[in-house]
Design a protein around this motif. Structure first.
Motif, PDB file in Angstrom:
ATOM      1  N   ALA A 201      -4.507   7.108  -5.195  1.00 44.61           N
ATOM      2  CA  ALA A 201      -5.254   6.220  -6.091  1.00 44.61           C
ATOM      3  C   ALA A 201      -4.706   4.810  -5.917  1.00 44.61           C
ATOM      4  N   VAL A 202      -5.608   3.854  -5.774  1.00 43.95           N
ATOM      5  CA  VAL A 202      -5.189   2.466  -5.569  1.00 43.95           C
ATOM      6  C   VAL A 202      -6.125   1.550  -6.343  1.00 43.95           C
ATOM      7  N   LEU A 203      -5.573   0.453  -6.825  1.00 43.36           N
ATOM      8  CA  LEU A 203      -6.403  -0.516  -7.539  1.00 43.36           C
ATOM      9  C   LEU A 203      -7.534  -1.005  -6.639  1.00 43.36           C
ATOM     10  N   PRO A 204      -8.721  -1.192  -7.190  1.00 44.72           N
ATOM     11  CA  PRO A 204      -9.832  -1.672  -6.372  1.00 44.72           C
ATOM     12  C   PRO A 204      -9.672  -3.136  -6.006  1.00 44.72           C
ATOM     13  N   SER A 205     -10.627  -3.641  -5.277  1.00 45.99           N
ATOM     14  CA  SER A 205     -10.730  -5.044  -4.852  1.00 45.99           C
ATOM     15  C   SER A 205      -9.906  -5.295  -3.617  1.00 45.99           C
ATOM     16  N   ASP A 206      -8.868  -6.148  -3.729  1.00 44.23           N
ATOM     17  CA  ASP A 206      -8.177  -6.567  -2.518  1.00 44.23           C
ATOM     18  C   ASP A 206      -7.234  -5.515  -1.954  1.00 44.23           C
ATOM     19  N   LEU A 207      -6.607  -4.699  -2.809  1.00 47.35           N
ATOM     20  CA  LEU A 207      -5.596  -3.772  -2.323  1.00 47.35           C
ATOM     21  C   LEU A 207      -6.160  -2.707  -1.403  1.00 47.35           C
ATOM     22  N   ASP A 208      -7.301  -2.128  -1.787  1.00 43.59           N
ATOM     23  CA  ASP A 208      -7.848  -1.077  -0.935  1.00 43.59           C
ATOM     24  C   ASP A 208      -8.209  -1.640   0.440  1.00 43.59           C
ATOM     25  N   PHE A 209      -8.642  -2.903   0.478  1.00 40.43           N
ATOM     26  CA  PHE A 209      -8.961  -3.536   1.757  1.00 40.43           C
ATOM     27  C   PHE A 209      -7.693  -3.767   2.573  1.00 40.43           C
ATOM     28  N   GLN A 210      -6.636  -4.235   1.943  1.00 40.55           N
ATOM     29  CA  GLN A 210      -5.393  -4.532   2.634  1.00 40.55           C
ATOM     30  C   GLN A 210      -4.781  -3.298   3.281  1.00 40.55           C
ATOM     31  N   LEU A 211      -4.993  -2.135   2.668  1.00 43.50           N
ATOM     32  CA  LEU A 211      -4.309  -0.926   3.122  1.00 43.50           C
ATOM     33  C   LEU A 211      -5.041  -0.183   4.239  1.00 43.50           C
ATOM     34  N   VAL A 212      -6.224  -0.635   4.617  1.00 42.94           N
ATOM     35  CA  VAL A 212      -6.991   0.073   5.645  1.00 42.94           C
ATOM     36  C   VAL A 212      -6.206   0.235   6.949  1.00 42.94           C
ATOM     37  N   PRO A 213      -5.531  -0.803   7.486  1.00 45.68           N
ATOM     38  CA  PRO A 213      -4.755  -0.605   8.721  1.00 45.68           C
ATOM     39  C   PRO A 213      -3.683   0.475   8.585  1.00 45.68           C
ATOM     40  N   LEU A 214      -3.069   0.552   7.412  1.00 40.73           N
ATOM     41  CA  LEU A 214      -2.065   1.589   7.187  1.00 40.73           C
ATOM     42  C   LEU A 214      -2.706   2.969   7.187  1.00 40.73           C
ATOM     43  N   PHE A 215      -3.902   3.079   6.611  1.00 44.19           N
ATOM     44  CA  PHE A 215      -4.620   4.365   6.604  1.00 44.19           C
ATOM     45  C   PHE A 215      -4.938   4.810   8.029  1.00 44.19           C
ATOM     46  N   VAL A 216      -5.311   3.856   8.885  1.00 43.20           N
ATOM     47  CA  VAL A 216      -5.612   4.182  10.276  1.00 43.20           C
ATOM     48  C   VAL A 216      -4.364   4.712  10.972  1.00 43.20           C
ATOM     49  N   GLU A 217      -3.234   4.051  10.727  1.00 41.90           N
ATOM     50  CA  GLU A 217      -1.973   4.500  11.326  1.00 41.90           C
ATOM     51  C   GLU A 217      -1.594   5.895  10.834  1.00 41.90           C
ATOM     52  N   PHE A 218      -1.806   6.139   9.556  1.00 42.42           N
ATOM     53  CA  PHE A 218      -1.491   7.449   8.989  1.00 42.42           C
ATOM     54  C   PHE A 218      -2.338   8.537   9.642  1.00 42.42           C
ATOM     55  N   LYS A 219      -3.622   8.267   9.811  1.00 44.90           N
ATOM     56  CA  LYS A 219      -4.517   9.263  10.395  1.00 44.90           C
ATOM     57  C   LYS A 219      -4.155   9.541  11.846  1.00 44.90           C
ATOM     58  N   THR A 220      -3.660   8.536  12.552  1.00 46.88           N
ATOM     59  CA  THR A 220      -3.224   8.731  13.938  1.00 46.88           C
ATOM     60  C   THR A 220      -1.993   9.635  13.984  1.00 46.88           C
ATOM     61  N   ARG A 221      -1.115   9.442  13.019  1.00 45.94           N
ATOM     62  CA  ARG A 221       0.126  10.238  12.967  1.00 45.94           C
ATOM     63  C   ARG A 221      -0.144  11.659  12.469  1.00 45.94           C
ATOM     64  N   TYR A 222      -1.072  11.799  11.533  1.00 46.07           N
ATOM     65  CA  TYR A 222      -1.391  13.107  10.941  1.00 46.07           C
ATOM     66  C   TYR A 222      -2.890  13.391  11.094  1.00 46.07           C
ATOM     67  N   PRO A 223      -3.322  13.695  12.304  1.00 45.43           N
ATOM     68  CA  PRO A 223      -4.760  13.879  12.552  1.00 45.43           C
ATOM     69  C   PRO A 223      -5.371  15.057  11.804  1.00 45.43           C
ATOM     70  N   HIS A 224      -4.539  16.034  11.416  1.00 43.81           N
ATOM     71  CA  HIS A 224      -5.067  17.215  10.730  1.00 43.81           C
ATOM     72  C   HIS A 224      -4.988  17.093   9.208  1.00 43.81           C
ATOM     73  N   THR A 225      -4.521  15.947   8.743  1.00 36.47           N
ATOM     74  CA  THR A 225      -4.415  15.730   7.302  1.00 36.47           C
ATOM     75  C   THR A 225      -5.597  14.903   6.808  1.00 36.47           C
ATOM     76  N   LYS A 226      -6.210  15.373   5.754  1.00 36.14           N
ATOM     77  CA  LYS A 226      -7.322  14.642   5.147  1.00 36.14           C
ATOM     78  C   LYS A 226      -6.758  13.650   4.140  1.00 36.14           C
ATOM     79  N   LEU A 227      -7.004  12.383   4.366  1.00 41.20           N
ATOM     80  CA  LEU A 227      -6.540  11.336   3.454  1.00 41.20           C
ATOM     81  C   LEU A 227      -7.703  10.869   2.592  1.00 41.20           C
ATOM     82  N   GLN A 228      -7.537  10.992   1.289  1.00 41.96           N
ATOM     83  CA  GLN A 228      -8.553  10.531   0.346  1.00 41.96           C
ATOM     84  C   GLN A 228      -7.977   9.377  -0.465  1.00 41.96           C
ATOM     85  N   ALA A 229      -8.583   8.202  -0.331  1.00 43.99           N
ATOM     86  CA  ALA A 229      -8.138   7.026  -1.076  1.00 43.99           C
ATOM     87  C   ALA A 229      -9.191   6.683  -2.117  1.00 43.99           C
TER      88      ALA A 229
END
Length: 296
Positions: free
Chosen positions: A96-124
């Protein structure tokens, strides 16, 4: 106490309607009523008062709901821990993350996470009720504004971030080294609507100084507000780091606010007594590192 019956109880508690709860559980209403009666016999007290067609939880029911959530979560944690031990599959990480700017800022980190854990479903999930989502076990991790200490939670400070005024580079204000709260009340501003945490935080600072902001336009996303500033519609008051996370806005400059500046204090939270998977730990560490890098 059978967790299946606890699940039945929780459904009735949530909906306060036996027929609706039975439909959602996929069982008959008489079967559900029988299971609740067995549970009431086991605890020795009624869990619901049935007043005509109205169902109301008793004090015992409210108490069982409190502990029932922990029982169901404990069972889920045990299954998750065993599954992680015997399988490469990492399940799901809910953030869970505050809406507006934070969810946008964290997108690159989400991409990195998915690359590291391809079998893990990430729900933000974007929500202003971050702490409530963590406390009710709807998410595994939460990033929100710092709140009061709660012994049920692990609360990790993520630093503080002042708000500044964002203006178009061609504005008469662009060369100012700082700006006061009183000066801001005379500007044409574009802001989030009231009810957004970022807007309410800014409004509260002005209210404490006996001042009030007025807006010429409101929008619900950080990118929309930046577009409005770039188009010359107005200025906006946003966290200082926002511009660094959005590329392509060279025609926007920021001006520090004095007297006093709105500041948001962030924290990472998760439930203290629940299982945290390796993937969740990794995401938490990356989030902490991400916010640390912003303050360096």
């Amino acid at each position: 106490m059978d967790t299946r019956n606890i699940t039945y109880f929780m459904a009735v508690f949530e909906h306060l309607h036996f027929t609706k709860a039975a439909e959602l559980l996929g069982i008959s209403q008489p079967t559900l009523s029988q299971q609740i009666r067995l549970l009431e016999a086991e605890v020795g007290m009624p869990l619901f008062d049935r007043i005509g067609k109205k169902v109301v939880a008793t004090e015992a029911g409210r108490l069982l709901h409190q502990y029932g959530m922990k029982m169901i979560q404990a069972e889920m944690d045990a299954k998750s821990a065993i599954q992680e031990l015997v399988s490469e599959k990492r399940g799901t990480v809910r953030l869970a993350v505050l809406p507006s700017d934070l969810d946008f800022q964290l997108v690159p980190l989400f991409v990195e996470f998915k690359t590291r854990y391809p079998h893990t479903k990430l729900q933000a999930f974007s929500t202003i009720f971050v702490r409530d989502e963590v406390l009710t076990h709807k998410v595994d991790l939460g990033i929100g504004l710092r709140g009061p200490k709660d012994k049920r939670l692990v609360q990790i400070p993520l630093g503080s971030e002042p708000y500044e005024l964002f203006v178009h580079a061609s504005s008469d204000l662009a060369n100012k080294h700082e700006i006061t709260l009183e000066e801001l009340t005379r500007l044409a501003l574009v802001m989030y609507p009231k009810g957004y945490i970022g807007r309410d935080l800014v409004d509260e600072v002005f209210r404490e100084q006996g001042l009030e902001l007025t807006t010429v336009m409101e929008a619900g996303s950080a990118s929309s507000l930046l577009q409005l500033v770039a188009a010359g519609i107005g200025a906006t008051i946003q966290p200082r780091e926002l511009l660094k996370q959005h590329s392509g806005w060279e025609d926007i400059v920021t001006i520090p606010i004095v007297g006093p500046a709105p500041v948001r204090h962030m924290e990472l939270t998760y439930y203290a007594d629940r299982f945290i998977s390796k993937a969740q730990h990794q995401l938490a560490e990356w989030l902490i590192e991400f916010f640390k890098s912003k303050t360096n």
